[in-house]
Design a protein around this motif. Structure first.
Motif, PDB file in Angstrom:
ATOM      1  N   ARG A   3       0.826  -1.196   0.000  1.00 38.15           N
ATOM      2  CA  ARG A   3       0.000   0.000   0.000  1.00 38.15           C
ATOM      3  C   ARG A   3       0.865   1.252   0.000  1.00 38.15           C
ATOM      4  NH1 ARG A   3      -4.490   1.100   4.604  1.00 38.15           N
ATOM      5  NH2 ARG A   3      -2.697   1.819   5.810  1.00 38.15           N
ATOM      6  N   SER A  30      -4.218   6.153  -4.731  1.00 39.26           N
ATOM      7  CA  SER A  30      -5.469   5.402  -4.855  1.00 39.26           C
ATOM      8  C   SER A  30      -5.248   3.928  -5.126  1.00 39.26           C
ATOM      9  CB  SER A  30      -6.330   5.996  -5.977  1.00 39.26           C
ATOM     10  OG  SER A  30      -6.722   7.319  -5.666  1.00 39.26           O
ATOM     11  N   ASN A  33      -5.650   0.797  -2.166  1.00 41.57           N
ATOM     12  CA  ASN A  33      -6.188   1.377  -0.942  1.00 41.57           C
ATOM     13  C   ASN A  33      -5.151   2.203  -0.175  1.00 41.57           C
ATOM     14  OD1 ASN A  33      -8.294   1.845   0.910  1.00 41.57           O
ATOM     15  ND2 ASN A  33      -7.616   0.153   2.220  1.00 41.57           N
ATOM     16  N   PRO A 201      -7.738  10.303  -1.975  1.00 43.88           N
ATOM     17  CA  PRO A 201      -7.598   9.208  -1.019  1.00 43.88           C
ATOM     18  C   PRO A 201      -7.586   9.766   0.401  1.00 43.88           C
ATOM     19  CG  PRO A 201      -6.016   8.990  -2.810  1.00 43.88           C
ATOM     20  CD  PRO A 201      -6.624  10.349  -2.945  1.00 43.88           C
TER      21      PRO A 201
END
Length: 455
Positions: A3, A30, A33, A201
């Motif tokens: 991530r 984005s 996640n 995000p």
């Protein structure tokens, strides 16, 4: 792929529209996640450069009007980010925010701690001509070699030049070269504008309930505000853009631009362009639209001409780097001027023997703004009549001007001091003639108390 935790480091790109850096940061965050940190640090460069190698002409505190304009810009940016499901994080090392950290940790250390705490994987910045800011970026990049850095062009008409080594030695040569090869004013298509993100995000989970870094603006009292027309922020910038090009002002700009004190007589875009609240590409497209739908004449061309001046000094600053701040500039010889505390204070306080200069300096202190003609007048007096080191004048402008731009400010002062891009050398203005031409009835001098010999 793990991530992403992306840090968007705002500097002179305080907007969400036509901001390629923000859009790209959002896109990469984005994936899988990821998380996005939108951060503004007001004095990152000061921490690592100006404070450690402090020059005698450097000032300690940003002027009130410039500070207020910046605060308003950050408030507007924060509101825009919140509408996109994020918010502005601020490292409160000065009085731009009411919330203070309980420690006196410098801005660079705070930023490093933020990066480490959230395991930042990528940092996104906009390209800048600010030498000290770029030096700070280099130190930060060296501190975190594992982080991927991404730079995007956000503040100029041209993303790159063929080579800064080939930058023409004068603006006239630069303008002719651009208009021969890249005449954007008369090009077939508009400049491409980066779309605004539809959403952003989120922040890292452990920051949602932690308000220490959330931006909260300080409150300014309203006294001592003389006809304050500038308000910081992208919203105000777009409002002014729309109202300006709905008026007849663009068609008379070349005739009225030297007025010392009329809001409508010059474009007034400089403040929003300087901190990136307004995109220069959006501005040029709107100028092209005006020429297409209303009129194209010498005045509309002169707006383009002034945008090219701004462009030239951006690349000039990137070409000459720290020489932008040298006493001799890019020249081989140093000027025959010096430091004199008494004369410097007279100039700063508007108590010289030149009423037109005093009026301009009072205007600057009260509003954070001065017309281009006024700037040339007071700079010429500073260098020639008062015989002062030009860097002290440039630094004072940096302290107070709401439209302070490192390249344009220091480049123009070098130009007038005869140590910069002007092939003619020093430019001295006849102050009596300037007064007769631009304030024949003494209205400007009377309004701003230019005859007042003490404050």
């Amino acid at each position: 792929m793990g991530r992403k935790v992306v840090l968007m480091l705002f500097h002179n790109d305080l907007r969400i529209n036509d901001n390629a850096t923000l859009l790209k940061a959002a896109e990469i965050a984005s994936t899988n996640n990821g998380r996005l940190l939108c951060v503004y640090v007001s004095d990152l460069a000061d921490t690592l450069t100006k404070q450690t190698n402090k020059t005698p002409y450097y000032f300690d505190e940003m002027g009130r009007s410039r500070k207020q304009f910046l605060v308003e810009s950050l408030v507007d940016l924060n509101e825009s980010l919140q509408r996109l499901s994020n918010r502005l994080l601020y490292l409160p090392t000065d009085d731009l925010s009411t919330d203070k950290l309980p420690s006196t940790i410098d801005a660079f250390t705070q930023l490093c701690q933020l990066i480490e705490q959230h395991a930042v994987t990528d940092i996104y910045i906009s390209q800048t001509a600010d030498y000290h800011q770029n030096q700070a970026y280099k130190v930060l990049q060296h501190q975190f070699p594992q982080i991927s850095w991404h730079r995007y062009s956000n503040n100029t008409l041209f993303a790159v030049m063929s080579s800064t080594k080939d930058l023409p030695k004068s603006f006239t040569q630069f303008r002719k070269q651009i208009e021969a090869n890249h005449d954007l004013l008369n090009a077939e298509n508009n400049l491409t504008i980066t779309p605004m993100p539809k959403s952003l995000p989120p922040l890292p989970d452990d920051m949602i309930g932690n308000s220490v870094f959330f931006y909260k603006a300080q409150t300014f009292d309203k006294h001592a505000q003389h006809e304050r027309c500038f308000k910081g922020g992208e919203s105000s910038a777009i409002s002014h853009l729309n109202s300006y090009f709905k008026s007849e002002a663009p068609s008379t700009y070349k005739v009225t631009r030297n007025d010392l004190d009329n809001w409508k007589h010059s474009t007034k875009f400089s403040a929003w362009l300087a901190n990136g609240s307004l995109s220069v590409k959006v501005l040029l497209n709107r100028l092209r639209q005006y020429e297409c739908e209303v009129i194209a004449n010498d005045s509309t061309y002169w707006i383009w001409f002034e945008l090219l001046w701004r462009e030239y000094f951006y690349w000039y600053a990137l070409t000459h780097l720290q020489k932008l701040f040298w006493f001799r500039g890019i020249s081989q010889d140093a000027p025959s001027t010096c430091f004199n505390k008494e004369r410097l204070e007279q100039w700063q306080t508007g108590t010289t023997s030149y009423p037109i200069v005093n009026a301009c300096m009072h205007q600057l202190k009260a509003t954070g703004y001065m017309s281009n003609r006024g700037r040339q007048i007071v700079a010429s007096c500073f260098i020639h009549e008062l015989g002062l080191d030009w860097r002290y004048g440039a630094s004072y402008f940096e302290q107070h001007l709401i439209d302070y731009d490192v390249a344009s400010n220091w480049g123009n002062w070098q130009y007038l001091a005869g140590v910069g891009a002007d092939p003619r050398g020093c430019r001295q203005f006849n102050l009596k003639k300037q007064t007769q031409q631009y304030d024949p009835n003494g209205d400007f001098i009377n309004k701003w108390q230019g005859n007042k010999i003490s404050e």
